[in-house]
Write an enzyme that holds these catalytic residues in place. Structure first.
Site, PDB file in Angstrom:
ATOM      1  CE  LYS A  76      -3.870  -2.163   2.310  1.00  0.00           C
ATOM      2  NZ  LYS A  76      -3.281  -3.513   2.385  1.00  0.00           N
ATOM      3  CG  ASP A 141      -0.554 -15.927  -5.724  1.00  0.00           C
ATOM      4  OD1 ASP A 141      -0.237 -16.376  -4.615  1.00  0.00           O
ATOM      5  OD2 ASP A 141      -1.453 -15.097  -5.902  1.00  0.00           O
ATOM      6  NE  ARG A 176     -14.196 -33.667  13.221  1.00  0.00           N
ATOM      7  CZ  ARG A 176     -13.636 -33.187  14.314  1.00  0.00           C
ATOM      8  NH1 ARG A 176     -12.370 -32.812  14.309  1.00  0.00           N
ATOM      9  NH2 ARG A 176     -14.339 -33.074  15.422  1.00  0.00           N
ATOM     10  NE  ARG A 185      -4.745 -11.068  -4.652  1.00  0.00           N
ATOM     11  CZ  ARG A 185      -5.729 -10.377  -4.068  1.00  0.00           C
ATOM     12  NH1 ARG A 185      -6.631  -9.796  -4.793  1.00  0.00           N
ATOM     13  NH2 ARG A 185      -5.786 -10.271  -2.765  1.00  0.00           N
TER      14      ARG A 185
END
Ligand code: F6P
Length: 365
Positions: A76, A141, A176, A185
């Site tokens: 950012k 990624d 389970r 992404r």
């Protein structure tokens, strides 16, 4: 000669290896290396508030084994980072001017930008105002078209595989289903490689459309065959009914993905009646020491960036082509994403192993 190096965007195991490789190769040529702190923000240094340090082989000794980055990084800040092929960096003029002033004040002949497609796009903007940029592609990624593999990717795959081994034993004990959310992404590489290595029964990735009905059909088939535990691996960027699941609606920079494992877990438990838990591996995939492959790739990327500077190949990024380090123009490198081919040999191999992609195409056992 003076050169600079910075990391930008999310961190990734192997960043320190790139720094060490670049510092070693630069020092061997008698060059001085400025390491900027916290991504491009470091370029906004002033004489009263310097945000860099001189990197030497001594203060970078063996950092190749360390996770994270000694320089820090941000995704950012004053340099808008937006990822994706069409992502455009929009940098305020005064930020561009201040960056250029820093490069000139420190007498830098080159600046190495280690970052993903968003960061490389910022690098291109800096290039347009005359800064001598060389890129090093970075993303956990593995979705950059520029390079066969990005450093950090195989470390993430190892983390996923190891965790699937662990989750399977507890899932077996309790009969389970486990839904495991991994990073990815735009591309499902981490889910695909991690899932195959770790024995997933179902792998859900952004590139392959899936339906709940097809997942349920696979799960019920496995149950009917007597399998006690079911492992579903899902990329955070996989879409359900065409919709991405997000943790917030942030618009400056990237949206935070997450929530698909929780969503699927509830749905699958309700439909199948099988007790289900979910687990989000999240940043465990990005933290910690890089595996040897990523250390070696990182060191090679750093050293190759120095040879590009030596050749005057500004506006180029380093890349791995099979086993060789090569280079290509940054424009070309950010043009396309490296996605999983839906009919690729790798997907076929997974299907041969009985893995379902939730798309009704799996081989029946
Ligand atoms: O792009 C790399 C990546 O790890 C994605 O897989 C993930 O969505 C994102 O970064 C997470 O970013 P942050 O660290 O800001 O949460």
């Amino acid at each position: 000669m003076n050169i600079g190096i910075l990391n930008s965007g999310g961190d990734c195991p192997g960043l320190n290896a790139v720094i060490e490789g670049a510092v070693a190769a630069a020092t061997a040529r008698g060059w001085k290396v400025y390491g900027f702190f916290d991504g491009f923000e470091g370029l906004l240094s002033t004489p009263d508030n310097e945000r860099w340090k001189i990197l030497t082989p001594e203060n970078c000794h063996n950092i190749r084994s360390m996770g994270g980055t000694i320089l820090g990084t941000v995704n950012k800040g004053n340099f808008t980072v937006k990822s994706g092929v069409d992502g455009r960096a929009q940098i305020a003029q005064d930020v561009l001017d201040r960056s250029k002033a820093t490069v000139e004040r420190l007498g830098l002949s080159a600046l190495i930008v280690v970052g993903g497609d968003g960061s490389q796009t910022i690098g291109l903007e800096l290039r347009q105002i005359g800064l001598p940029i060389v890129g090093v592609p970075k993303t956990i990624d593995n979705d950059l078209g520029a390079t066969d593999y990005t450093f950090g990717f195989w470390t993430a795959v190892s983390v996923v595989s190891m965790n699937l081994d662990r989750l399977r034993t507890t899932a077996y004990s309790h009969q389970r289903m486990m839904v495991v959310e991994v990073m990815g992404r735009h591309a499902g590489w981490i889910a695909l490689y991690g899932g195959i290595a770790g024995g997933a029964d179902v792998i859900l990735i952004p590139e392959i459309e899936f339906t709940l009905e097809d997942i349920v059909r696979k799960v019920e088939l496995l149950k009917a065959l007597g399998q006690r535990e079911i492992i579903v691996v899902v990329s955070e960027g996989a879409r359900i009914g065409g919709r991405l699941l997000t943790l917030d609606e942030e618009t400056k920079g990237e949206v935070r993905l997450g929530g698909i494992a929780a969503f699927l877990s509830t749905k699958l438990e309700t439909i199948t009646g099988i007790e289900t838990r979910y687990c989000v591996l999240g940043h465990t995939q990005r933290g910690g020491s890089p595996i040897p492959f990523d250390r070696v790739l990182g060191v090679r990327c750093g050293a190759k960036a120095i040879s590009l500077i030596e050749e005057g190949k500004f506006g180029h990024t380093v890349a791995l082509n099979r086993i060789d380090m090569v280079s290509m123009p940054i424009e070309e490198a950010v043009r396309s994403l490296h996605l999983v081919g839906t009919d690729s040999q790798l997907v076929d191999a997974a299907k041969e192993m009985g893995i379902s992609f939730g798309d009704a195409q799996e081989r029946t056992l």
